[in-house]
Motif scaffolding. Sequence first.
Motif, short mmCIF file in Angstrom:
data_model
loop_
_atom_site.label_atom_id
_atom_site.label_comp_id
_atom_site.label_asym_id
_atom_site.label_seq_id
_atom_site.Cartn_x
_atom_site.Cartn_y
_atom_site.Cartn_z
N ILE B 227 0.87 -1.18 0.00
CA ILE B 227 0.00 0.00 0.00
C ILE B 227 0.90 1.22 0.00
CG2 ILE B 227 -1.73 1.31 1.31
CD1 ILE B 227 -2.61 -1.42 2.50
N GLU B 228 0.60 2.13 -0.93
CA GLU B 228 1.40 3.35 -1.02
C GLU B 228 0.52 4.53 -0.60
OE1 GLU B 228 4.46 3.77 -4.31
OE2 GLU B 228 3.03 5.35 -4.82
N ARG B 241 9.72 8.64 12.48
CA ARG B 241 8.82 7.90 13.39
C ARG B 241 8.14 6.74 12.67
NH1 ARG B 241 4.57 11.43 15.56
NH2 ARG B 241 5.33 13.21 14.36
N LEU B 242 7.81 6.94 11.40
CA LEU B 242 7.07 5.90 10.66
C LEU B 242 7.97 4.78 10.15
CD1 LEU B 242 4.63 8.04 8.52
CD2 LEU B 242 3.99 6.45 10.31
N ARG B 243 9.25 5.13 9.89
CA ARG B 243 10.14 4.17 9.23
C ARG B 243 10.45 2.99 10.16
NH1 ARG B 243 14.17 7.69 7.71
NH2 ARG B 243 13.16 8.12 5.73
N ASP B 244 10.26 1.78 9.67
CA ASP B 244 10.70 0.59 10.42
C ASP B 244 11.11 -0.49 9.42
OD1 ASP B 244 8.50 -0.84 9.55
OD2 ASP B 244 7.29 -0.37 11.31
N GLU B 245 11.25 -1.72 9.92
CA GLU B 245 11.73 -2.82 9.08
C GLU B 245 10.93 -2.97 7.77
OE1 GLU B 245 14.07 -5.74 9.94
OE2 GLU B 245 14.96 -4.04 10.98
N LEU B 248 8.78 1.66 4.25
CA LEU B 248 9.73 2.49 3.53
C LEU B 248 9.15 3.89 3.40
CD1 LEU B 248 10.34 -0.09 0.70
CD2 LEU B 248 11.75 0.28 2.72
N VAL B 249 9.91 4.88 3.81
CA VAL B 249 9.39 6.25 3.81
C VAL B 249 10.37 7.17 3.09
CG1 VAL B 249 8.49 8.12 5.25
CG2 VAL B 249 8.42 5.77 6.10
N VAL B 258 4.72 6.85 1.84
CA VAL B 258 4.90 5.73 2.77
C VAL B 258 4.51 4.46 2.03
CG1 VAL B 258 4.32 4.78 5.04
CG2 VAL B 258 4.20 7.25 4.66
N ASP B 259 5.42 3.47 2.08
CA ASP B 259 5.19 2.22 1.36
C ASP B 259 5.21 1.08 2.36
OD1 ASP B 259 5.70 1.43 -1.83
OD2 ASP B 259 6.09 -0.16 -0.39
N VAL B 260 4.06 0.40 2.53
CA VAL B 260 3.98 -0.67 3.56
C VAL B 260 3.37 -1.94 2.96
CG1 VAL B 260 3.81 0.84 5.58
CG2 VAL B 260 1.75 0.22 4.33
N PRO B 261 3.65 -3.10 3.56
CA PRO B 261 2.97 -4.31 3.09
C PRO B 261 1.47 -4.20 3.32
CG PRO B 261 4.80 -4.85 4.57
CD PRO B 261 4.60 -3.39 4.64
N ASP B 262 0.68 -4.93 2.50
CA ASP B 262 -0.78 -4.79 2.64
C ASP B 262 -1.33 -5.43 3.91
OD1 ASP B 262 -0.46 -7.39 1.92
OD2 ASP B 262 -1.67 -7.29 0.09
N THR B 263 -0.46 -6.03 4.69
CA THR B 263 -0.89 -6.57 5.98
C THR B 263 -1.00 -5.45 7.02
OG1 THR B 263 1.44 -7.07 6.35
CG2 THR B 263 0.04 -8.90 5.66
#
Lengths: 263, 321
Positions: B227-228, B241-245, B248-249, B258-263
């Motif tokens: 999800i972007e 603050r948002l960036r983690d394993e 991707l920010v 912000v790019d995150v897995p759809d989970t």
Amino acid sequence: MGVILAIAKTTLGEAVRRRVLLVILLVGVLFLAIAPALEALSPRQELTVLRALTLGIIQLTSAVIAVVLTVYLIPNEIERRTIYTILSKPVRRWQFLIGKYLGAVGALGLMMLLMTTIMLLVFLIMRKVEGTAEIASLAKVPFAFFIQMSLLAAVSVFFSTFASPIVNFFLSGGVYLVGTVFDSFFDVLSKNSQLNPAVKGMASIVHVIVPNFQSFNVQNPAINQLQFIQSEGMFYLGLGVYAFTYISILLIAGIVVFEYREV
Amino acid sequence: MSLAIETRDLVKTYKSRSGPINVVSNLNLQVEPGEIFGFLGPNGAGKTTTIKILLGVIYQTTGDAYVLGKEAGDIAIHKQISYLPEKPYYYEHMTGLEIMQFYASLFGIHDLKKCKDLLERVNLGNDMNRPISQYSKGMQQRVGLAQSLLNDPKLLFLDEPTGGLDPIAHIEIRDLILQFRDEGKTVFISSHELSDVERICDRVAIINKGEVVAQGRLEELLIGGRIELTANGCPDDLATRLRDEDTLVSINHGRMIVDVPDTHNPDQIAKMVQAAGGEIVSIIPRRKRLEDLFLEAVTGDNIAKGRRLDRIVEKQGEEKN
């Protein structure tokens, strides 16, 4: 054999276009061309001085070309990655090394031939040589130098299988210097019974290992016509066999090192 | 049928002043015949070292490497393989045709027509008699591909075949590689051009610090989506603050992606953005790309993560200046 010749041909083609070598060659040729003008420095023995000078120019220029040409033979191929495209083909490392060496010697031969031709032309124009016998006597000297330089190139190719170009330049230059200027010095040391055995042993090792480049300096009969070489044919044959033996040993040693080297 | 390439617990160790360094560490690869295999990894991951071992120009410390069923380095297999190095150099005094003739002679091939035909195939028919020094980067790369086809190889190693090429040359090289597969050749590509790899490769292996961190068919590896979320007016510290394993920010002049897995729950991120004064522009679900897989695979590595972070920080710094 086809692989070796293909690599040799490419190496030769590249070597004769290398600017640094062409500049060295140009300097040598310029000195050869202006050498007769220096005869005024020694009017009494002008011919002797002129011959010694021109042959000296050819020898020195050839030695510099031989070393500069060969110290970069292998490192350049690695740096530019051409070695990978070549060794990923059905080419064995020994074929690559021999091909590079033969190409370098071919280029060296062409450059020395050019210098010799110019020297003879200058001598003919200036009427410093008369008759074919005298021309042949003069031409034999660069020929012996060529064998000497082929041996020097083999020394340099051997070092290039493991040393960087700068280190190789000094190593090969050092070996040439020892084998040319200091060979008789080490010979005397190795035979001196009053010397410390360790020093004597070291001198013997150096005398045996370092090729005797001095024996290829056959310019005296060409410079001074009162001198001559006895059994000339046998002498040159002996020189050839001596050089071939040393070149073979050096190239085989280089191949062994290069075979296990990671490129 | 045996594998085109197989490595078993391949290790390559170099000595250094600070102790031995494992450039390749227990690498296990399996490349099937007839496929295009992408070999990916960040700089210094051990890709080129692995290729050099497979070509037999360097030797492994331990482990086994087989190419076309024989031990890597066996001169007999060199008749059936080809290699195109990254940024290839050719003897500049030679023309394209002379280069081809030179490489052909290394195979014992003396066939001028074949050399010309291959140059025609890579669209160099009109330039084959020009010195290579006058060739553009793309043209040199095409000569490289042409020479790699001289022996009609079963297996091609291509190291960054499209690196630094303009878009047209890019497409041309990509199409050629697809043709190689149609001809039944196995193609082993090491590349940083992930979009190319995703388009043409059947399977990939991603390596990091000399180890395989992902390997398989692309359709299996790219299961799941992302999800972007795009927002404007975001403060810089929100990105940290948002960036983690998995997240991707990137942020540029307050515009944050912000790019995150759809989970992940996008509503939660949207709330954080709004609470920080940001305005949501879009929330777009998309399928997982090879780039996502690559970053997931190497993101646990601090060096890779640090590089990405550095890049973003540098960009911000440049803009402030």
